[in-house]
Write a protein that holds these residues in place. Sequence first.
Motif, mmCIF file in Angstrom:
data_model
loop_
_atom_site.group_PDB
_atom_site.id
_atom_site.type_symbol
_atom_site.label_atom_id
_atom_site.label_comp_id
_atom_site.label_asym_id
_atom_site.label_seq_id
_atom_site.Cartn_x
_atom_site.Cartn_y
_atom_site.Cartn_z
ATOM 1 N N ALA A 226 7.579 4.733 2.126
ATOM 2 C CA ALA A 226 6.745 4.416 0.961
ATOM 3 C C ALA A 226 7.524 3.488 0.034
ATOM 4 O O ALA A 226 8.617 3.836 -0.431
ATOM 5 C CB ALA A 226 6.345 5.686 0.226
ATOM 6 N N GLU A 371 4.183 8.991 -2.441
ATOM 7 C CA GLU A 371 3.351 7.817 -2.703
ATOM 8 C C GLU A 371 2.753 7.821 -4.110
ATOM 9 O O GLU A 371 2.517 6.764 -4.706
ATOM 10 C CB GLU A 371 2.202 7.756 -1.686
ATOM 11 C CG GLU A 371 2.659 7.686 -0.231
ATOM 12 C CD GLU A 371 2.870 9.043 0.414
ATOM 13 O OE1 GLU A 371 2.883 9.110 1.655
ATOM 14 O OE2 GLU A 371 3.031 10.043 -0.327
ATOM 15 N N TYR A 436 2.908 1.418 2.656
ATOM 16 C CA TYR A 436 3.897 1.858 3.635
ATOM 17 C C TYR A 436 4.584 0.649 4.262
ATOM 18 O O TYR A 436 3.943 -0.351 4.598
ATOM 19 C CB TYR A 436 3.229 2.691 4.738
ATOM 20 C CG TYR A 436 2.693 4.011 4.253
ATOM 21 C CD1 TYR A 436 3.547 4.992 3.732
ATOM 22 C CD2 TYR A 436 1.330 4.292 4.317
ATOM 23 C CE1 TYR A 436 3.060 6.201 3.289
ATOM 24 C CE2 TYR A 436 0.833 5.510 3.886
ATOM 25 C CZ TYR A 436 1.696 6.463 3.362
ATOM 26 O OH TYR A 436 1.204 7.657 2.924
#
Length: 593
Positions: A226, A371, A436
Amino acid sequence: MTARRPARHRSDAPDAAASSAAPVEGDLYPHMHARFQWQLPDQISLAELCCGRWARETPEATAILSDSDTGCRAHYSYAQLQRAAHRLSNALQRLGVKVGDRVALVMPQRFETAVAHIALNQLGAVAMPLSMLFGPEAMAYRLQDSGACLAIVEAGALPTLREVRAECTALSHVLVVGGAALQEGESDWMAALQAEDARFQPRLHAADDPAILIYTSGTTGAPKGALIPQRALMGNLTGFVASQNWFGFDPRDPSVASEAVFWSPADWAWTGGLMDALLPTLYFGRPIVAYQGRFTPERALELMQRYRVSHTFLFPTALKAIMKACPHPRKHYDLHLQAIMSAGEAVGDAVFHWVQDELGLTVNEMFGQTEINYVVGNCARLWPARPGSMGRAYPGHRVAVINEDGEVCPPGTIGEIAVHRRDVHGTPDPVFFLGYWNNDAATRAKFTGDVENSWCRTGDLARMDAQGYLWYEGRSDDKFKVAGYRIGPGEIENCLVRHAAVANAAVVPKPDADRGSMVKAFVVLSPGHQGSAQLVTELQAFVKGRLAPYEYPKDIEFIDSLPMTTTGKVQRRVLKQLELERAQGRPGASVSG
């Protein structure tokens, strides 16, 4: 140590968030959440916010309180932190590190780890923290996937890195912290810094510039990197100050502050230690304890006593361990705690009430992900906590429970926790990751809706009540069915932990020819207790008398420890796979994390 006010009250710092609301009595939450608005500048630098400004204005203030299980202790000021970071930035630049390059940090809690984060950020490189506990396979995967060009490694992790270095073709150099016989392509940290100037001109960053690459803990599937932007720390702050009961400040009078010292056993290589502990503490110019050593309940209590720790993050497994090892800590330790935040797993009402009764505090449970960190939780000083609830959406974040079609569920309905890209005013939420690393498909799958007006799915199930409190129902992939009933492991695990003999527990499905599956509990016993057929019967009766008849574990297995991720989460998938292999006739299958 001098107490300082939050940076948003300073003229030289970005006004990350503002609320024109006057304080009200009682439950402040509805007023705060409705009126809160993000106000972010175009340029944000973590190095400036967490070190540069304090090194100029309060240079002698303590930044890092270093301790270790060997008895080595030291205090480092913000000025020392900045000088060391400048030297390291120059050294890294000399080694060819450029803007956007990924640099691995395989480091424990120590002064040099904080130095590395500041130095990399002001250089414009992307810090990629890795756990000291990673084995060769885990380390190689992340180094290869990220294309890291350099690694800063504590000597204890050097053998593992050397084992995989030949497979990591992008890795051109290794900087070693601590005494070690060096090999080709390796340099000593101290020698490298001593050769450099203590002056450096930090790079100016846009709010969306990448700052950190953190790999998910990988409870299911391969870990994903992330990419975290500069602005994400600002998005964390409402959750940090709320979960830490305003972190030493008076919410009704921001000019009033008390001394605050932070400590957490959370590894600085993952989001909980880095974004929930180290960086927010430095953002507010306060000291954080860096402890190098193995966690034990007794050591944790000793550290909190020695450094008069006022604020802490203790994940549920740590709280359970302390509860079992030292049921009445205030009888034996002089503690100065003002706030405890917990996350990673559900706290459960057994631990919740123990903290209230024995530590005199209401634990502030928090929920977030790598995230989208620090988005849901509690603040005992500003709104009432409800035992068993994970809290409400923190100010600045729009959180809902949604169904498979991305529609918001009515109160009381179980669905997936999701966070909207925009807050209640339509302003972009700064807490979001950029995506990502090299995995656009996974990034797209994380969201429901168009790019600018979408929900970010968490994979965690909950129900929300009419007052906005969320009640955790487990990971979507942890649920299983027994005789037609849908089972969530959390409630059963929480019930088992209430028993004096149980230190920790994990519940998974065990394949069964008649029912499809049955409830299986892996139990770690408290000190002084031994596993026996009698105890199995006792625990089964204990659960039967408190939960639904179909929820009690028909099979209980006693084990020394549960498989955990490096972030303190139980790896139920390991236990589920173990039971599947046993059912398939693989007698050698055993528990391993």
